[in-house]
Design a protein around this motif. Structure first.
Motif, short mmCIF file in Angstrom:
data_model
loop_
_atom_site.label_atom_id
_atom_site.label_comp_id
_atom_site.label_asym_id
_atom_site.label_seq_id
_atom_site.Cartn_x
_atom_site.Cartn_y
_atom_site.Cartn_z
N UNK A 324 0.97 -1.05 -0.02
CA UNK A 324 -0.16 -0.14 0.07
C UNK A 324 0.84 1.18 -0.03
N UNK A 325 0.61 2.27 -0.39
CA UNK A 325 1.14 3.44 -0.49
C UNK A 325 0.95 4.23 1.04
N UNK A 326 2.10 4.64 1.61
CA UNK A 326 2.14 4.93 3.01
C UNK A 326 2.32 6.66 3.00
N UNK A 327 1.67 7.28 3.80
CA UNK A 327 2.14 8.67 4.27
C UNK A 327 3.01 8.63 5.48
N UNK A 339 9.91 7.66 12.32
CA UNK A 339 9.16 7.74 11.24
C UNK A 339 7.94 7.12 11.75
N UNK A 340 6.79 7.87 11.34
CA UNK A 340 5.50 7.33 11.54
C UNK A 340 4.88 6.98 10.12
N UNK A 341 4.23 5.93 10.19
CA UNK A 341 3.65 5.43 8.92
C UNK A 341 2.26 5.09 8.80
N UNK A 342 1.39 5.74 7.94
CA UNK A 342 -0.06 5.30 7.95
C UNK A 342 -0.51 4.88 6.43
N UNK A 343 -1.29 4.37 6.22
CA UNK A 343 -2.05 3.75 5.08
C UNK A 343 -2.28 5.04 4.18
N UNK A 344 -2.10 5.48 3.09
CA UNK A 344 -2.47 6.73 2.14
C UNK A 344 -3.77 6.31 1.35
#
Length: 502
Positions: A324-327, A339-344
């Motif tokens: 998945x793309x991540x922001x 780094x903090x990552x969430x699905x974009x």
């Protein structure tokens, strides 16, 4: 989004992730947002579903969720394979490949020269340009534009630097077997001047590949701008095989200086768990970020596979999906930047697809409980748990009763783990059935997980995106149960919400 309905011959084709229609793919390349469209280029074998004939495949999306595959963008030929690289929008036409009124896109890629070439056996950096928005490409007559006489010099990520040292293009590439990132500058994308090197540092258990360099505000404060250098390596990941690591520090236009290096030189195997990893799972590699993403968002995609078994995974006629793309953002956690990552992208489930499943507070004690009404093959699961006396507790996804992919927490060890030994097809490679772990600590006494389950994968974002784990799985189509479990005592499910996609 790829085909929503799996056929018998294509059981594992993902619904939420991009996969090529009927060929092989690996590293994402040339990620760029241009004229309202996200462009995903990637390493592609247009002739088969195993690695070879490296060319750049191409897909586009308006929203990072629905993807349309296009013809091969930059093809290999008798002189070269087209290895990884990046794309920039040359808005001032510094390269001269376009015009002032119609500036070009410029791809900077690694030429892996074949035996018939004058540069046989070398890897060097080359250019191609597009004047139609990235759909057709013309190779530069003066290729290669940067040649170090090296067989392992590859994966250029080019950015536009505007800072105290001036305004110019910066290339970040690797000398793969030296565990070094090498930096160059250019005014026109054709002529390059050496700047500096970084490394070896932290994880060096395998070759360094696919670097990236970008600024991020720390804790959302634009006055505290930090630079992040990512570099992928294979093998040498925290759970074996392919992985990506990152460093946080400063870049002055010439030199990147890390403030988060744990070990200089070659890695200390005993300190592998102290390094900063982009993802702790087995199947998140070659991650790079988009150029020119709207609203200054930093968006990243990785290849969802592992070189230990990449050519053997049981998919057909395609092989390998993307993550998945991540922001991503940068936050101070326990006194250091992480780094903090969430699905974009908008991954909300369509209202027409089944009813959501919701569970409020349940205590489980030394048991496995299948949740009636929560079954599904493509899901988003949001879960909050509080430990009791259990040694281990968590979920089993894509399950058949108690058999499936186990996502568990062991509070005493401070670990999150994925156990895929009974996840489905595991016999295609000896290293695939595995138990993989990541460090995790409770926040306010609890654990929070957001899990995306697809037909051939799980992606976990835990503790508000502080720790991520990504792994392939290959369950039977009929294995759709969702279960909760606890071993050796009690645990509390505070809340559980499941959205169904298909």
């Amino acid at each position: 989004m790829t085909a929503a309905t799996a056929t018998t011959a294509d059981t594992f084709r993902p619904a939420l992730h991009y996969a090529a229609r009927n060929t092989w793919l690996n590293d994402p390349n040339g990620l760029i947002f241009h004229d309202g469209v996200y462009h995903l280029y990637y390493q592609n074998n247009p002739l088969d579903n195993v690695w070879g004939n490296m060319s750049w495949g191409h897909a586009t999306s308006p929203d990072l969720v629905s993807w349309t595959e296009h013809p091969v963008a930059i093809a290999c030929d008798e002189q070269e394979d087209i290895f990884s690289g990046s794309i920039v929008f040359d808005r001032d036409n510094t390269s001269g490949f376009g015009t002032e009124s119609a500036p070009p896109l410029v791809a900077v890629y690694t030429s892996a020269f074949k035996s018939g070439s004058a540069h046989a056996g070398l890897q060097a950096q080359s250019l191609a340009s597009s004047c139609d928005g990235g759909y057709t490409w013309t190779k530069h007559n003066g290729n290669p534009v940067l040649n170090r006489g090296s067989a392992e010099f590859r994966d250029p990520k080019v950015i536009r630097y505007d800072g105290g040292a001036g305004s110019y293009w910066v290339m970040v590439a690797v000398e793969a077997t030296d565990f070094q990132v090498v930096l160059y500058r250019s005014d026109d994308l054709k002529n390059w001047e050496f700047l500096s090197t970084f490394g070896p540092a932290n994880a060096t258990g395998g070759v360094w590949e696919c670097p990236d360099l970008f600024p991020l505000p720390l804790d959302g404060d634009s006055e505290q701008l930090k630079w992040v250098l990512t570099v992928n390596l294979n093998p040498g990941g925290p759970n074996s095989g392919s992985a990506g690591q990152y460093f946080v520090g400063d870049f002055d236009g010439t030199t990147f200086t890390s403030a988060t290096t744990v070990t200089e030189g070659l890695q200390d195997p005993a300190r592998l768990g102290e390094y900063q990893w982009l993802d702790w799972g087995r199947d998140y590699y070659a991650a790079v970020s988009f150029s020119d993403a709207p609203n200054d968002r930093r968006l990243m995609i990785a290849w969802m596979n592992n070189w230990e078994y990449a050519n053997q995974i049981p998919t057909s006629p395609w092989r390998s999906p993307m993550s998945l793309a991540r922001e991503i953002s940068l936050r101070t956690v326990d006194g250091r930047p992480r780094l903090i990552q969430k699905a974009a992208g908008d991954l909300s489930a369509p209202s027409s697809i089944g009813r959501p499943f919701t569970l409020e507070r349940m205590e489980i004690s030394d048991c496995t409980r299948v949740l009636d009404g929560a079954e599904g093959s493509v899901q988003r699961i949001d879960l909050t748990l509080t430990p009791g006396s259990a040694e281990e507790f968590g979920l089993i996804v894509r399950a058949n009763g108690a058999h499936g992919t186990r996502i568990g927490i062991r509070p005493a060890q401070g670990t999150l783990h994925i156990d895929r030994r009974t996840s489905g097809r595991t016999d295609f490679h000896e290293t695939f059935p595995s138990i993989d772990t990541a460090p995790i600590q409770p926040i306010g006494g609890s654990y929070q997980l957001t899990i995306y389950v697809d037909r051939c994968s799980v992606e976990i974002f835990s503790q508000d995106g502080q720790v991520t784990m990504t792994e392939l799985i290959f369950p039977a189509p009929t294995n759709t149960d969702l279960a909760v479990y606890a071993i050796g005592g009690t645990a509390i499910i505070n809340s559980l919400h499941v959205d169904q996609y298909v």
